[in-house]
Enzyme design. Structure first.
Site, PDB file in Angstrom:
ATOM      1  N   CYS A   1      15.454  36.309  55.624  1.00 47.05           N
ATOM      2  CA  CYS A   1      15.110  37.352  56.469  1.00 47.05           C
ATOM      3  C   CYS A   1      14.033  37.477  57.885  1.00 47.05           C
ATOM      4  CB  CYS A   1      14.997  38.812  55.796  1.00 47.05           C
ATOM      5  SG  CYS A   1      13.755  39.025  54.648  1.00 47.05           S
TER       6      CYS A   1
ATOM      7  N   HIS B   1      11.460  44.306  59.413  1.00 48.39           N
ATOM      8  CA  HIS B   1      10.458  43.241  59.315  1.00 48.39           C
ATOM      9  C   HIS B   1       9.894  43.251  60.792  1.00 48.39           C
ATOM     10  CE1 HIS B   1      11.017  42.672  55.512  1.00 48.39           C
ATOM     11  NE2 HIS B   1      11.496  41.505  55.453  1.00 48.39           N
TER      12      HIS B   1
END
Ligand code: A2P
Length: 345
Positions: A125, A238
């Site tokens: 990710c 994130h």
């Protein structure tokens, strides 16, 4: 054209269902699989309740399998899925570094998806979010060295990561001690510079994934990358602070213009108006936000930037579905059966 999701009840599985609902991908049937714990439960999809089945030990009767049940499940079962004739888009790290397994971000190296041997890997990710933002700059100015610090949400550890943040925060606010189970230390009101296992070189595996995977996706083994990965007490999306040393000097204006036209990227860069990438804004969004673009004070002609991207989407579910869409658009994935016309009696 039958699609199966393995790990349908997890954090990424949940997003896969949402993304598939909105996707232009043409398919006839969707099957859901998870562990025996979830067998018989139902999940809604396009107005229907689909029943979750136990993941079988062998082949799955589907043309495309979107796997998101962790590395050990993929490692153990993907060969049988491929032998059974399915194409696997795998969200785990089990096959990412294998030769013959393309590691794909459609905006960067979509064409790599066309030469697979049954398994296509979806990147880590953190890497996916970084790569979408940095690729246009790499192509235009040539990134020589890159220094990255990450601020990673608890959902990176799955649904149980988010639960731990919520439950432990409640405990702390009630004056009780926080107990860490998923994470190495209590996560409420803290941050933890430790994601995945420590390697012999002192970096964590999460940090090395950024190095290994970015090189593979960009097709550039010379790229020098150093990453520090940190878990922070947010739910999702994130963020990353990125410093780039470039082969050809770039100005922030040039970078903003280039990124403004790049697919999958949204420039959010008006500091005077307090507009910059933030996880709360990036959550639920398909595009990766890029901002705080400025001239590096360290590398002449280099750049500093800050990115925020929903890692459950671009860092996982969305990217997997986009790979499938890319394949279907290029005639490399079975199409759905054309709708049968009913003959009136
Ligand atoms: P279950 O919900 O039944 O445990 P997350 O990353 O959010 O933790 O989700 C992991 C996903 O992988 C869940 O859907 C989980 O199902 C599934 N899963 C975990 N272990 C297995 C297994 N051994 N076989 C199949 N699916 C599994």
């Amino acid at each position: 054209m039958k699609i199966a999701i393995v790990g349908a009840t997890g954090a990424v599985g949940h997003e896969l269902l949402q993304v598939l609902e909105r996707s232009s991908l043409r398919f006839d049937e969707l099957q859901l699989y998870a562990s025996p714990r979830s067998a018989g439960s139902t999940l809604p999809f396009r107005g229907q309740d689909l029943t979750v089945q136990v993941t079988p030990e062998g082949a799955i009767p589907a043309d495309l399998i979107l796997a998101s049940a962790g590395g050990s499940v993929s490692k153990a079962l993907a060969p049988a899925w491929v032998a059974g004739g399915a194409l696997v888009i795998d969200n785990s790290s089990a096959f990412r570094y294998d030769e013959g397994v393309p590691l794909v971000i459609p905006e960067v190296n979509g064409e790599a998806a066309l030469s697979h041997q049954g398994i296509i890997a979806n990147p880590n990710c953190t890497t996916a979010i970084l790569a979408v933002a940095v690729w246009p700059l790499h192509r235009a100015f040539g990134v020589r060295r890159m220094i990255v610090s990450t601020y990673q949400a608890t959902s990176g550890a799955g649904a149980k990561g988010m639960q731990e943040l919520e439950e432990q925060t409640r405990r702390v606010l009630n004056g009780e001690p926080a107990q860490a189970e998923v994470f190495a230390h209590p996560i409420p009101f803290n941050l933890i510079p430790h994601i995945d296992s420590f390697q012999d070189n002192g970096y964590t595996k999460e940090e090395m994934k950024v190095v290994w995977e970015t090189r593979k996706i960009f097709g550039d083994e010379r790229l020098q990358i150093s990453c520090t990965a940190v878990r922070i007490p947010t739910m999702r999306a994130h963020s990353e602070a990125i410093t780039l040393e470039l082969e050809r000097p770039a100005t922030p204006e040039q970078a903003r213009e280039l990124l403004g036209q790049a697919p999958g990227v949204k420039v959010v860069d008006d500091p005077q108006a307090k507009r910059y990438p933030m996880p709360l804004n990036a959550s639920g969004e398909y595009d990766v936000e890029v901002g705080r673009i400025r001239q590096s004070l360290v590398f002449e002609g280099g750049l500093d930037l800050f990115v925020s991207g929903d890692q459950l989407l671009k860092g996982a579910a969305l990217n997997a579905v986009q790979i499938a869409e890319y394949l279907q658009q290029h005639g490399a994935l079975k199409a759905a059966e054309p709708a049968r016309t009913t003959v009136p009696r």
